[in-house]
Motif scaffolding. Structure first.
Motif, mmCIF file in Angstrom:
data_model
loop_
_atom_site.group_PDB
_atom_site.id
_atom_site.type_symbol
_atom_site.label_atom_id
_atom_site.label_comp_id
_atom_site.label_asym_id
_atom_site.label_seq_id
_atom_site.Cartn_x
_atom_site.Cartn_y
_atom_site.Cartn_z
ATOM 1 N N UNK A 33 0.831 -1.215 0.000
ATOM 2 C CA UNK A 33 0.000 0.000 0.000
ATOM 3 C C UNK A 33 0.862 1.260 0.000
ATOM 4 N N UNK A 34 2.079 1.151 0.515
ATOM 5 C CA UNK A 34 3.015 2.284 0.543
ATOM 6 C C UNK A 34 3.903 2.323 -0.700
ATOM 7 N N UNK A 35 3.619 1.446 -1.670
ATOM 8 C CA UNK A 35 4.357 1.477 -2.923
ATOM 9 C C UNK A 35 5.595 0.595 -2.981
ATOM 10 N N UNK A 36 5.737 -0.310 -2.025
ATOM 11 C CA UNK A 36 6.892 -1.212 -2.011
ATOM 12 C C UNK A 36 6.549 -2.523 -2.689
ATOM 13 N N UNK A 37 7.532 -3.140 -3.287
ATOM 14 C CA UNK A 37 7.405 -4.504 -3.791
ATOM 15 C C UNK A 37 7.977 -5.407 -2.704
ATOM 16 N N UNK A 38 7.264 -6.464 -2.385
ATOM 17 C CA UNK A 38 7.688 -7.387 -1.325
ATOM 18 C C UNK A 38 8.099 -8.707 -1.962
ATOM 19 N N UNK A 39 9.284 -9.168 -1.592
ATOM 20 C CA UNK A 39 9.781 -10.458 -2.058
ATOM 21 C C UNK A 39 9.999 -11.322 -0.823
ATOM 22 N N UNK A 40 9.347 -12.473 -0.795
ATOM 23 C CA UNK A 40 9.532 -13.421 0.314
ATOM 24 C C UNK A 40 10.221 -14.658 -0.230
ATOM 25 N N UNK A 41 11.292 -15.035 0.440
ATOM 26 C CA UNK A 41 12.103 -16.177 0.019
ATOM 27 C C UNK A 41 12.118 -17.181 1.158
ATOM 28 N N UNK A 42 11.778 -18.429 0.840
ATOM 29 C CA UNK A 42 11.850 -19.467 1.860
ATOM 30 C C UNK A 42 13.312 -19.766 2.178
ATOM 31 N N UNK A 43 13.560 -20.055 3.422
ATOM 32 C CA UNK A 43 14.901 -20.427 3.880
ATOM 33 C C UNK A 43 15.483 -21.549 3.011
ATOM 34 N N UNK A 44 14.672 -22.542 2.679
ATOM 35 C CA UNK A 44 15.184 -23.668 1.899
ATOM 36 C C UNK A 44 15.555 -23.258 0.469
ATOM 37 N N UNK A 45 15.000 -22.162 -0.024
ATOM 38 C CA UNK A 45 15.307 -21.709 -1.386
ATOM 39 C C UNK A 45 16.740 -21.197 -1.498
ATOM 40 N N UNK A 46 17.345 -20.873 -0.371
ATOM 41 C CA UNK A 46 18.723 -20.394 -0.396
ATOM 42 C C UNK A 46 19.689 -21.494 -0.826
ATOM 43 N N UNK A 47 19.225 -22.730 -0.796
ATOM 44 C CA UNK A 47 20.060 -23.849 -1.265
ATOM 45 C C UNK A 47 20.151 -23.876 -2.783
#
Length: 110
Positions: A74-88
């Motif tokens: 709502x404040x104009x930000x893009x949010x990226x959520x990354x699962x911990x396991x995706x770091x592999x």
């Protein structure tokens, strides 16, 4: 990370929801969600003892995550959520992040 065309990130930025990384110029907030604490459908295994407490705790975390996403968007930000396991799998994670950063640059040029 500059190798992949990623630069300008900051840590420990005072932003709503306390993102793990922030790209202030592009207004991108990145959260790395732990599989246990955020209820990863593939890896979250709640303890068998005190089950009600843990189900409630993870549920509250998910509700909070959604509220943070809504607020930042709502404040104009893009949010990226990354699962911990995706770091592999760093290649896929980096691709997602680059795509998010590029999409904000395209909107800024409009």
């Amino acid at each position: 990370m500059k190798i992949h065309g990623i630069s300008g990130w900051r840590r420990n930025v005072k932003a709503f929801g306390t993102p793990d990384f922030v790209f202030p110029r592009q207004r991108v907030a990145v959260f790395v969600d732990g599989c246990f604490w955020h209820g990863c459908p593939n890896h979250c295994r709640l303890p068998s003892t005190n089950r009600i407490y843990w189900e409630s705790k993870v549920s509250r975390n998910l509700i909070r995550d959604r509220a943070v996403n809504r607020h930042l968007r709502a404040k104009g930000w893009k949010v990226v959520r990354i699962w911990e396991h995706a770091l592999r799998s760093p290649r896929r994670t980096i691709s997602r992040l680059v795509a998010a950063l590029r999409s904000t640059e395209l909107h800024a040029q409009d």
